[in-house]
Design a protein around this motif. Structure first.
Motif, mmCIF file in Angstrom:
data_model
loop_
_atom_site.group_PDB
_atom_site.id
_atom_site.type_symbol
_atom_site.label_atom_id
_atom_site.label_comp_id
_atom_site.label_asym_id
_atom_site.label_seq_id
_atom_site.Cartn_x
_atom_site.Cartn_y
_atom_site.Cartn_z
ATOM 1 N N THR A 210 0.987 -1.142 0.037
ATOM 2 C CA THR A 210 0.081 -0.199 -0.135
ATOM 3 C C THR A 210 0.791 1.326 -0.383
ATOM 4 O O THR A 210 0.249 1.901 -0.431
ATOM 5 C CB THR A 210 -0.905 -0.034 1.381
ATOM 6 N N ASP A 211 2.182 1.104 0.484
ATOM 7 C CA ASP A 211 3.310 2.422 0.272
ATOM 8 C C ASP A 211 4.283 2.359 -0.514
ATOM 9 O O ASP A 211 5.049 3.348 -0.778
ATOM 10 C CB ASP A 211 4.059 2.407 1.807
ATOM 11 N N VAL A 281 5.579 -12.024 1.001
ATOM 12 C CA VAL A 281 4.346 -12.559 1.246
ATOM 13 C C VAL A 281 3.420 -12.145 0.482
ATOM 14 O O VAL A 281 2.465 -11.159 1.207
ATOM 15 C CB VAL A 281 4.409 -12.573 2.727
ATOM 16 N N PRO A 282 2.963 -12.232 -0.357
ATOM 17 C CA PRO A 282 1.463 -12.443 -0.899
ATOM 18 C C PRO A 282 0.187 -12.248 0.133
ATOM 19 O O PRO A 282 0.235 -12.863 1.249
ATOM 20 C CB PRO A 282 0.695 -13.319 -1.886
ATOM 21 N N TYR A 283 -1.418 -11.438 -0.555
ATOM 22 C CA TYR A 283 -2.007 -10.387 0.606
ATOM 23 C C TYR A 283 -2.410 -12.174 1.130
ATOM 24 O O TYR A 283 -2.967 -12.432 1.917
ATOM 25 C CB TYR A 283 -3.460 -9.866 0.330
ATOM 26 N N ALA A 284 -2.564 -13.207 -0.193
ATOM 27 C CA ALA A 284 -3.445 -14.218 -0.143
ATOM 28 C C ALA A 284 -2.639 -14.840 1.046
ATOM 29 O O ALA A 284 -3.672 -16.283 1.257
ATOM 30 C CB ALA A 284 -3.956 -15.431 -1.237
ATOM 31 N N LYS A 285 -1.968 -15.414 1.076
ATOM 32 C CA LYS A 285 -0.753 -15.579 2.100
ATOM 33 C C LYS A 285 -0.741 -15.466 3.926
ATOM 34 O O LYS A 285 0.097 -16.562 4.478
ATOM 35 C CB LYS A 285 1.107 -16.842 1.076
ATOM 36 N N MET A 286 -0.657 -14.406 3.665
ATOM 37 C CA MET A 286 -0.549 -13.880 4.874
ATOM 38 C C MET A 286 -0.760 -14.422 6.158
ATOM 39 O O MET A 286 -0.263 -14.467 7.141
ATOM 40 C CB MET A 286 -0.470 -12.118 4.676
ATOM 41 N N GLU A 287 -1.653 -15.244 6.071
ATOM 42 C CA GLU A 287 -2.668 -15.570 7.783
ATOM 43 C C GLU A 287 -2.441 -16.749 7.753
ATOM 44 O O GLU A 287 -1.672 -16.983 8.603
ATOM 45 C CB GLU A 287 -4.319 -16.266 7.236
ATOM 46 N N ALA A 288 -1.537 -17.499 5.979
ATOM 47 C CA ALA A 288 -1.158 -19.205 6.371
ATOM 48 C C ALA A 288 0.474 -18.789 6.810
ATOM 49 O O ALA A 288 1.051 -19.865 7.779
ATOM 50 C CB ALA A 288 -0.871 -19.997 5.233
ATOM 51 N N GLU A 289 1.132 -17.513 6.969
ATOM 52 C CA GLU A 289 2.515 -17.814 7.321
ATOM 53 C C GLU A 289 2.263 -16.642 8.464
ATOM 54 O O GLU A 289 3.498 -16.708 8.882
ATOM 55 C CB GLU A 289 2.966 -17.164 5.922
ATOM 56 N N GLY A 290 1.329 -16.636 9.081
ATOM 57 C CA GLY A 290 1.299 -15.888 10.761
ATOM 58 C C GLY A 290 1.414 -14.194 10.459
ATOM 59 O O GLY A 290 1.786 -13.611 11.368
ATOM 60 N N GLY A 292 -1.227 -12.819 10.143
ATOM 61 C CA GLY A 292 -2.944 -12.583 9.572
ATOM 62 C C GLY A 292 -2.879 -11.162 10.759
ATOM 63 O O GLY A 292 -3.918 -9.753 10.094
ATOM 64 N N TYR A 293 -2.537 -11.055 11.435
ATOM 65 C CA TYR A 293 -2.728 -9.546 12.415
ATOM 66 C C TYR A 293 -2.191 -8.400 11.876
ATOM 67 O O TYR A 293 -2.187 -7.286 12.249
ATOM 68 C CB TYR A 293 -1.512 -9.717 13.546
ATOM 69 N N LEU A 294 -1.490 -8.815 10.711
ATOM 70 C CA LEU A 294 -1.083 -7.202 10.179
ATOM 71 C C LEU A 294 -2.109 -7.056 8.061
ATOM 72 O O LEU A 294 -2.272 -6.638 7.578
ATOM 73 C CB LEU A 294 -0.380 -7.297 9.133
ATOM 74 N N LEU A 295 -3.668 -8.081 8.164
ATOM 75 C CA LEU A 295 -4.688 -7.344 7.387
ATOM 76 C C LEU A 295 -5.479 -6.489 7.367
ATOM 77 O O LEU A 295 -5.468 -5.918 6.348
ATOM 78 C CB LEU A 295 -5.635 -9.198 7.509
ATOM 79 N N TYR A 296 -4.982 -5.744 8.514
ATOM 80 C CA TYR A 296 -5.901 -4.283 9.076
ATOM 81 C C TYR A 296 -4.993 -3.272 8.071
ATOM 82 O O TYR A 296 -5.456 -2.235 7.613
ATOM 83 C CB TYR A 296 -5.254 -4.344 10.392
ATOM 84 N N LEU A 297 -4.498 -3.755 7.362
ATOM 85 C CA LEU A 297 -3.251 -2.935 6.760
ATOM 86 C C LEU A 297 -4.271 -2.521 5.152
ATOM 87 O O LEU A 297 -3.836 -1.446 4.679
ATOM 88 C CB LEU A 297 -1.689 -3.272 5.936
ATOM 89 N N ASP A 299 -7.596 -3.048 4.783
ATOM 90 C CA ASP A 299 -8.848 -2.533 5.416
ATOM 91 C C ASP A 299 -9.822 -1.343 4.568
ATOM 92 O O ASP A 299 -10.826 -1.698 3.929
ATOM 93 C CB ASP A 299 -9.223 -1.920 6.125
ATOM 94 N N ASN A 300 -8.940 -0.275 3.841
ATOM 95 C CA ASN A 300 -8.834 0.614 3.275
ATOM 96 C C ASN A 300 -9.038 0.503 1.793
ATOM 97 O O ASN A 300 -8.059 -0.026 1.146
ATOM 98 C CB ASN A 300 -8.647 1.941 3.897
#
Length: 300
Positions: A210-211, A281-290, A292-297, A299-300
């Motif tokens: 996003t940045d 780390v692609p967005y789709a793999k973030m949760e699986a790779e630990g 997930g706590y940064l998925l909020y990035l 949200d907008n």
């Protein structure tokens, strides 16, 4: 310290001095007692790591000066970290070694806690009682640490031999030997897929797509990191230039440089980072790779 989630209590006091009879502000201020003005930090290790607390401490102090911080001078203002058990000692010494390696001068005392006496009540929670009181740490940084999500204790630097085994020759040259890869001939310079970029050595999250912005520099360019304390910025006068080097907090990997006044950047800041220092780390793999706590990035 009390602004950091997971810290239970922070108590102002005096440490490693002559004894209880001298543990008062008037006597300590003479600079003749050996006492250091000290904060005793009690924390929940299930919520925050000692790594995080130590790296937060080093983020706000100047380790290159002796018997001084900000406008305060005297032996009682000497910086130090004093541990209370062997497990803490190992962490303190590991973090201190990292900080020492990236500092031209290092005057922070590292050693065991010999004694500690609470300071007078009017010293406790000083800024709450005196909102306009002086502190060399900006309030913006205090607020910053109250909002952090990334704990560097989850991304500790491996042993030297493990780093060499893990990295390619190019990744090792860039991250461990402060090398620079060729522009326009690196993996991520023109990639804009949704996801995050992490330290290739430790996995600590550093930047978000996003940045990331299109830049003519030929390297990945970001307007800001995910969290500012995840980066360490150091003066770099090599090759006859005056630049600001960027290194990772927990892994101490050389990442690249940061520049201001960049017309292509949305905020004028360009973090010019080597692809070899990053893992995507692609967005789709973030949760699986630990992550997930940064998925909020996203949200907008």
């Amino acid at each position: 310290m009390q602004s950091i989630p997971g810290v239970i209590d922070a108590q102002s006091g005096y440490a490693n001095g002559t004894g209880e009879a001298d543990a008062n502000y008037r006597t300590v201020s003479t600079g003749e007692t050996g006492f250091r003005e000290t904060v005793r930090v009690e924390y929940d290790p299930e919520q925050v790591s000692l790594d995080a607390l130590l790296l937060a401490y080093f983020y706000v102090i100047d380790p290159t000066v002796q018997n001084q911080q900000g406008n305060d001078k005297g032996s009682q203002y000497q910086t130090g970290v004093y541990y209370t058990n062997d497990k803490a000692r190992e962490t303190v010494e590991r973090i201190a070694d990292i900080e020492r390696s990236r500092s031209k001068a290092f005057f922070v005392e590292i050693g065991p806690l010999v004694n500690f006496y609470p300071a007078e009540e009017y010293h406790q929670d000083y800024l709450e009682k005196n909102p306009g009181g002086y502190c060399h740490i900006p309030r913006e940084e205090m607020r910053l640490f109250s909002q952090l999500h990334i704990d560097p204790g989850d991304y500790q630097k491996p042993a030297a031999e493990a780093i060499r085994d893990k990295l390619t020759a190019e990744q090792y040259r860039v991250t461990q030997e402060s090398g620079t890869e060729r522009p326009f001939a690196n993996e991520f310079w023109n990639q804009f897929e949704k996801g995050i970029y992490v330290d290739v050595v430790t996995g600590e999250p550093l930047f978000s797509s996003t940045d990331k912005f299109e830049s003519g520099c030929g390297w990945p360019a970001f307007s800001k990191p995910i969290e500012a304390p995840a980066l360490v910025e150091l003066p770099d006068d090599s090759h006859g230039m005056h630049r600001t080097e960027v290194r990772s907090r927990a892994g101490d990997s050389h990442l690249g440089h940061v520049f201001t006044g960049d017309p292509e950047s949305p905020n004028g800041v360009r973090y010019c980072i080597n692809s070899a220092a990053l893992r995507f780390v692609p967005y789709a793999k973030m949760e699986a790779e630990g992550y997930g706590y940064l998925l909020y990035l996203f949200d907008n």
